[in-house]
Design a protein around this motif. Structure first.
Motif, PDB file in Angstrom:
ATOM      1  N   THR A  55       0.838  -1.202   0.000  1.00  0.00           N
ATOM      2  CA  THR A  55       0.000   0.000   0.000  1.00  0.00           C
ATOM      3  C   THR A  55       0.873   1.253   0.000  1.00  0.00           C
ATOM      4  O   THR A  55       2.075   1.207   0.286  1.00  0.00           O
ATOM      5  CB  THR A  55      -0.913   0.047   1.240  1.00  0.00           C
ATOM      6  N   ARG A  56       0.250   2.366  -0.281  1.00  0.00           N
ATOM      7  CA  ARG A  56       0.950   3.656  -0.253  1.00  0.00           C
ATOM      8  C   ARG A  56       1.533   3.918   1.144  1.00  0.00           C
ATOM      9  O   ARG A  56       2.635   4.437   1.275  1.00  0.00           O
ATOM     10  CB  ARG A  56      -0.013   4.768  -0.655  1.00  0.00           C
ATOM     11  N   ILE A 103      -3.620  11.269  -3.868  1.00  0.00           N
ATOM     12  CA  ILE A 103      -4.387  10.853  -5.035  1.00  0.00           C
ATOM     13  C   ILE A 103      -5.069  12.083  -5.638  1.00  0.00           C
ATOM     14  O   ILE A 103      -5.225  12.209  -6.828  1.00  0.00           O
ATOM     15  CB  ILE A 103      -5.426   9.772  -4.652  1.00  0.00           C
ATOM     16  N   LEU A 109      -5.105   8.581   0.578  1.00  0.00           N
ATOM     17  CA  LEU A 109      -5.606   7.219   0.346  1.00  0.00           C
ATOM     18  C   LEU A 109      -4.520   6.189   0.640  1.00  0.00           C
ATOM     19  O   LEU A 109      -4.061   5.443  -0.220  1.00  0.00           O
ATOM     20  CB  LEU A 109      -6.157   7.067  -1.068  1.00  0.00           C
ATOM     21  N   ASN A 111      -4.292   3.302   2.088  1.00  0.00           N
ATOM     22  CA  ASN A 111      -4.459   1.855   1.907  1.00  0.00           C
ATOM     23  C   ASN A 111      -4.651   1.438   0.459  1.00  0.00           C
ATOM     24  O   ASN A 111      -4.930   0.282   0.172  1.00  0.00           O
ATOM     25  CB  ASN A 111      -5.612   1.353   2.777  1.00  0.00           C
ATOM     26  N   THR A 112      -4.464   2.381  -0.459  1.00  0.00           N
ATOM     27  CA  THR A 112      -4.541   2.078  -1.885  1.00  0.00           C
ATOM     28  C   THR A 112      -3.270   1.351  -2.313  1.00  0.00           C
ATOM     29  O   THR A 112      -2.169   1.741  -1.913  1.00  0.00           O
ATOM     30  CB  THR A 112      -4.681   3.387  -2.693  1.00  0.00           C
ATOM     31  N   PRO A 113      -3.399   0.280  -3.108  1.00  0.00           N
ATOM     32  CA  PRO A 113      -2.197  -0.408  -3.595  1.00  0.00           C
ATOM     33  C   PRO A 113      -1.341   0.524  -4.450  1.00  0.00           C
ATOM     34  O   PRO A 113      -1.852   1.405  -5.137  1.00  0.00           O
ATOM     35  CB  PRO A 113      -2.755  -1.546  -4.454  1.00  0.00           C
ATOM     36  N   SER A 115       1.124   1.263  -7.544  1.00  0.00           N
ATOM     37  CA  SER A 115       1.406   0.751  -8.887  1.00  0.00           C
ATOM     38  C   SER A 115       2.905   0.802  -9.154  1.00  0.00           C
ATOM     39  O   SER A 115       3.643   1.545  -8.496  1.00  0.00           O
ATOM     40  CB  SER A 115       0.667   1.574  -9.944  1.00  0.00           C
TER      41      SER A 115
END
Length: 135
Positions: A55-56, A103, A109, A111-113, A115
């Motif tokens: 995650t971030r 974001i 955010l 808990n965003t995966p 990339s």
């Protein structure tokens, strides 16, 4: 940060820190070295979960620890972060360096995966914030 000698060649299936690295032997030395230096840690009970994403928030903490940065009570204005979150200060440090954006203008955010392109951009930004320019 003082270099710590790591004798990874002494690790084997009984002495490795994580018990779930079978099939990931190519990454085992790196994973164990980062664990020893307290840069990356797995889940619980000897599980690293090498196939899981990051995650971030997790990446922020790993990168700040790898840089040897101290958490110096940095502040961030992201509305979705609060000072009691374990990743608040690493995110604030990276934001202050100009290395990491949210974001959108107001949300991180956490808990965003992450990339692959985001990882590349973040590493490049950290290098540049430290005077190393990648062309």
């Amino acid at each position: 940060m003082t270099p710590v000698p790591v004798y990874l060649h002494l690790l084997n299936e009984e002495t490795a820190f994580y018990k779930d690295l079978e099939g990931f032997g190519w990454a085992a030395d790196a994973i164990n070295a980062l664990y020893i230096r307290q840069i990356a840690k797995g889940k619980d009970n000897g599980i690293f979960a090498p196939a899981d994403g990051v995650t971030r928030a997790e990446l922020s903490k790993m990168l700040v620890k790898a840089m040897g940065s101290d958490y110096n009570n940095q502040k961030t204005d992201f509305s979705d972060l609060s000072t009691d979150m374990w990743y608040y200060e690493p995110v604030a440090i990276l934001e202050k360096l100009g290395s990491y954006d949210g974001i959108c203008d107001t949300e991180f955010l956490a808990n965003t995966p992450v990339s692959r392109k985001e990882v590349c951009m973040l590493i490049k930004n950290i290098f540049e914030a430290n005077g190393v320019f990648i062309k």
